[in-house]
Design an enzyme around this catalytic site. Structure first.
Site, PDB file in Angstrom:
ATOM      1  N   THR A  34       0.835  -1.197   0.000  1.00  0.00           N
ATOM      2  CA  THR A  34       0.000   0.000   0.000  1.00  0.00           C
ATOM      3  C   THR A  34       0.869   1.246   0.000  1.00  0.00           C
ATOM      4  OG1 THR A  34      -1.591  -1.274   1.296  1.00  0.00           O
ATOM      5  CG2 THR A  34      -2.014   1.070   1.075  1.00  0.00           C
ATOM      6  N   GLN A 251      -1.262 -15.306  -1.899  1.00  0.00           N
ATOM      7  CA  GLN A 251      -2.429 -14.889  -1.109  1.00  0.00           C
ATOM      8  C   GLN A 251      -3.723 -14.929  -1.919  1.00  0.00           C
ATOM      9  OE1 GLN A 251      -1.943 -11.656   1.853  1.00  0.00           O
ATOM     10  NE2 GLN A 251       0.056 -11.355   0.913  1.00  0.00           N
TER      11      GLN A 251
END
Length: 789
Positions: A34, A251
């Site tokens: 992020t 993921q």
DNA sequence: GTGCCTGCTCACGGG
DNA sequence: GAGCAGGCAC
């Protein structure tokens, strides 16, 4: 700007500076993706002179979008509000609100959630005479969703089903389902994406509008995109091909929802000129936790090789705690949290309890309540799928426009107006015969044959709705809602309908929350009209409702925990049959097992400092007790990283090879709480092959006296699910201190006189004539009547 | 039309 | 263990 670039590591900086052309950032868990994304956007604006208007960032959840927006705002400042930061679904909704008419929809279309989909499919099956015992609604809807995710519409689907009977039935259902959605001017979640792609493909002018706007496109959690979303991204970034995707194939955990892991694995094939940057330095967890995660994920075959590392210390060993039964496991976790908060200065917010399935939360909640630990369950029943919320929203929808048949049917007899299924059927038939919407047909009730007395009831209903419509002119949304509740005596209805006072109160709490959301919406939005609110409501996810600061333990599924991190993570129910699930083990599908393993990887990497893995030999599943071996994923963690071994007795069904694996390792620094004198929960101490007796897992309290558990704290409404099952004890009817003729007080109905009391097998029925509310018949235990002086 | 009872099915994850 | 459809009595 130069300063902030200096705060990045080499790889991160590379990802920020590589602004042109396709870019794949393989960002391992906790590697600061992020940060990279936000810095990249800031760099584009500050250094490259890109207009914020030309930048797009797509995420999966509103929470992720909100976080990104905040961080970009902080970095960029002025002008950042014109960056398009939104989820896939809300981006598409926004585009379709403008152009859905090109596809034959009204731009005020409604968005159907899972419940709505099921209702429609039920009707479809009835209509097509599909035996839902053979072919379940769920199965059909899954097939349709799968098709839509692959951009296969009902026409293409039909072409593909030639010769296959079941597929043909599904195809028919698909077609009819789409017809009905279209008639109701509604789209389901998958339609939002599919229709946007369709819109772009068939309207080059519309597409051009967006490709000209978006010079730089960013996609977060790219490993979770499905084929339709991939196509959408490809189209949107088609102008300048500045497409930056960030993800981690390890993921990818949404295969069941159509996520196509090939999107990330094949990115370089689709974009041969793509740059690939790997972020492997982790800033979240200790090396032991990373090694555990690496150890597990290394067992997957289909993945891009990478390995997380950190500059931090090894940290503490992973705590492995096996128990005899699931309640003991739950009790241990609650006790451990209480202890750490009290003795080690942690706060409740430091902890999360993660599990594979939502059903596991119940037991854990029970023990948290018992220990007085504040908690919040994320997930389970979505706020907006609660009955009371759906009822009220259906009123609002119907008042807004009567085009959503589902909403109209939902409230026609809520509260009870004696309008039953038969009447609804007759109106439906009439509507079909005369090509009318359901709501329109209601106005012609007196022309519908054999409706009899029902016609008048329907007339009353439509009159009421029309009256509300007239009021929308000068009412705010929240005022309108309160007026509705008043007019239909909704609280009384809920009270009569509820099985317990507690259930009723929970529902009222939810309504209060809905009202505050409405007020908040009205204050913070320029065009705070109903459609805008309904759209926002349709696209919220469970995780979106989690607040930042409250000091409480979070309980959620591993799926829900993705993207989050906690100081101390409890990973509960680590048994083969639970996680990985029974279906995965017996199914024998390698890819499915790999997805479960990725889920384990996600779970482990949520922990910053400490990870406690627990399991139970015996656990109640689907109503009967099951005995499962320790999860294979636990056995894949290098044993030297754990502070406890896997004793043979924990693993009754494991073969020798697996079972002996953990035993030839040195013993860890297993902590035993010195101050505790409480007896062990274990009936017999474990013994190891070496003959040494294992220290007991931390001893903890014997079951406490059966007092009525007090809800830890009235947190968000979601916690009420937990309070429900502990309520019965408080509702006993042992002492009724009033009789016929006595004056009593009711919490809601006020003062009244007892007219009759009729003892029953379980409880006494009391008839009370209230001054303001008239005569009510209620059960003594729930009514909690008090005799007045 | 409503409310209660029974028996059946379904038990993984979610925007 | 829970939720729901279907059957039944009122």
């Amino acid at each position: 700007m130069g300063d902030s670039l200096a705060s990045l590591n080499d790889k991160q900086r590379e990802a920020v500076l590589e602004t042109e052309g396709p870019l794949l950032i393989l960002a391992g868990a906790g590697s600061g993706k992020t940060r990279v994304l936000t810095h990249r956007i800031a760099y584009l604006i500050a250094e490259k002179g890109v207009n914020p208007w030309n930048i797009m960032a797509i995420t999966f959840t509103n929470k992720a979008a909100g976080e990104m927006r905040n961080r970009v705002d902080a970095l960029v400042g002025m002008g950042s509000e014109s960056i398009w930061v939104a989820t896939f679904h809300s981006s598409c909704a926004r585009i379709l609100r403008r152009f859905a008419d090109r596809l034959g929809y009204d731009t005020s279309f409604t968005i159907y959630d899972t419940d709505d989909q099921k209702s429609v499919m039920k009707e479809v099956c009835k209509y097509l005479q599909i035996d839902t015992k053979q072919l379940k609604e769920r199965t059909i809807l899954n097939a349709i969703s799968g098709a839509k995710n692959e951009l296969i519409d009902e026409v293409k689907f039909a072409e593909m089903t030639y010769g296959d009977f079941t597929q043909q039935r599904i195809s028919n259902a698909y077609t009819e389902y789409q017809n009905r959605l279209r008639k109701n001017n509604a789209m389901d979640f998958d339609d939002l994406i599919l229709n946007t792609v369709e819109l772009f493909r068939s309207n080059p002018d519309v597409l051009a509008l967006y490709t000209e706007r978006f010079h730089y496109v960013h996609v977060d959690e790219y490993q979770d995109t499905n084929t339709a979303q991939f196509k959408l991204v490809e189209l949107l970034s088609g102008g300048r091909r500045n497409l930056c995707v960030v993800g981690d194939d390890d993921q990818s955990i949404y295969r069941f929802r159509g996520a196509n892991i090939r999107n990330i694995l094949d990115f370089e094939r689709v974009y041969p000129d793509a740059t690939v940057i790997r972020l492997e330095q982790n800033y979240r967890s200790t090396q032991n936790i990373l090694d555990a995660a690496n150890g597990v994920i290394a067992n997957n075959v289909g993945r891009k090789e990478k390995s997380l590392w950190t500059q931090e210390d090894a940290g503490r060993l992973i705590h492995y705690r096996p128990f005899d039964t699931a309640p003991q496991e739950a009790e241990y976790i609650a006790d451990e949290i209480r202890h750490e908060v009290k003795k080690e200065g942690r706060t409740y917010g430091d902890f999360a309890i993660l599990y594979r399935t939502n059903a596991q939360s119940r037991l854990l909640e029970e023990y948290l309540v018992r220990e007085g630990i504040p908690y919040q369950v994320v997930g389970g029943v979505n706020f907006y799928s609660r009955k009371e919320i759906k009822d009220l929203l259906a009123y609002l929808k119907t008042i807004d426009n009567g085009r959503d048949d589902l909403a109209v049917k939902r409230i026609l007899n809520v509260p009870k107006r004696s309008i039953g299924q038969t009447t609804i059927g007759k109106i439906e038939q009439y509507a079909i015969d005369h090509e009318l919407g359901f709501y329109e047909a209601l106005f012609l009730a007196d022309q519908i044959p054999s409706l009899g007395k029902a016609a008048e009831k329907i007339h009353n209903f439509t009159t009421m709705i029309q009256a509300f419509r007239a009021k929308t002119e000068f009412y705010s949304l929240s005022e309108l809602l309160e007026d509705i509740m008043d007019t239909i005596s909704y609280e009384d209805y809920l009270h009569d309908d509820a099985d317990s006072e507690e259930e009723y109160e929970g529902r009222i709490e939810n309504i209060d929350e809905l009202i505050s959301k409405l007020v908040d919406f009205e204050q913070n939005r320029e065009n705070a009209d109903l459609s805008a609110f309904l759209e926002e409501v349709a696209l919220v996810a469970d995780i979106d409702s989690v607040e930042e600061d409250p000091d409480r333990v979070l309980l959620m599924t591993i799926h829900g925990a993705k993207g989050l991190e906690f100081s101390h993570v409890f990973l509960a129910g680590m048994e083969d049959g639970v996680f990985p699930g029974y279906m995965t083990i017996s199914g024998g599908d390698r890819e499915e097992m790999e997805e479960e393993r990725r889920l384990a990887y996600v779970a482990i990497t949520r922990a910053r400092e400490e990870l406690t893995i627990s399991c139970a030999k015996a656990r109640m599943l689907r109503g009967n007790t099951q005995y499962n071996p320790v999860s294979r994923f636990v056995r894949e963690i290098p044993p030297q990283l754990m502070d406890n071994r896997i004793p043979k007795s924990r693993n009754p069904f494991a073969d020798e090879q697996e079972d002996t694996l953990p035993f030839d390792r040195p013993f860890g620094d297993y902590p035993v709480r010195k101050e505790s004198t409480k007896p062990s929960i274990f009936k017999t101490p474990y013994s190891t092959p070496g003959g040494r007796t294992l220290p007991k897992a931390r001893p903890f309290a014997l079951p406490k006296p059966a007092v009525t558990p007090v809800k830890a704290k009235p947190f968000l409404a979601k916690a009420d699910a937990g309070a429900k099952q502990t309520s019965a004890a408080g509702a006993g009817f042992a002492s009724i201190k009033y009789g016929v003729g006595d004056q009593v007080r009711h919490q809601k109905f006020g003062i009244g006189v007892v007219k009759a009391m009729e003892p029953g097998p379980r409880d006494t029925k009391v008839t009370v004539d209230f001054e303001e509310y008239g005569t009510k018949i209620m059960y003594a235990a729930f009514a909690k009547l008090e005799k007045t002086q």
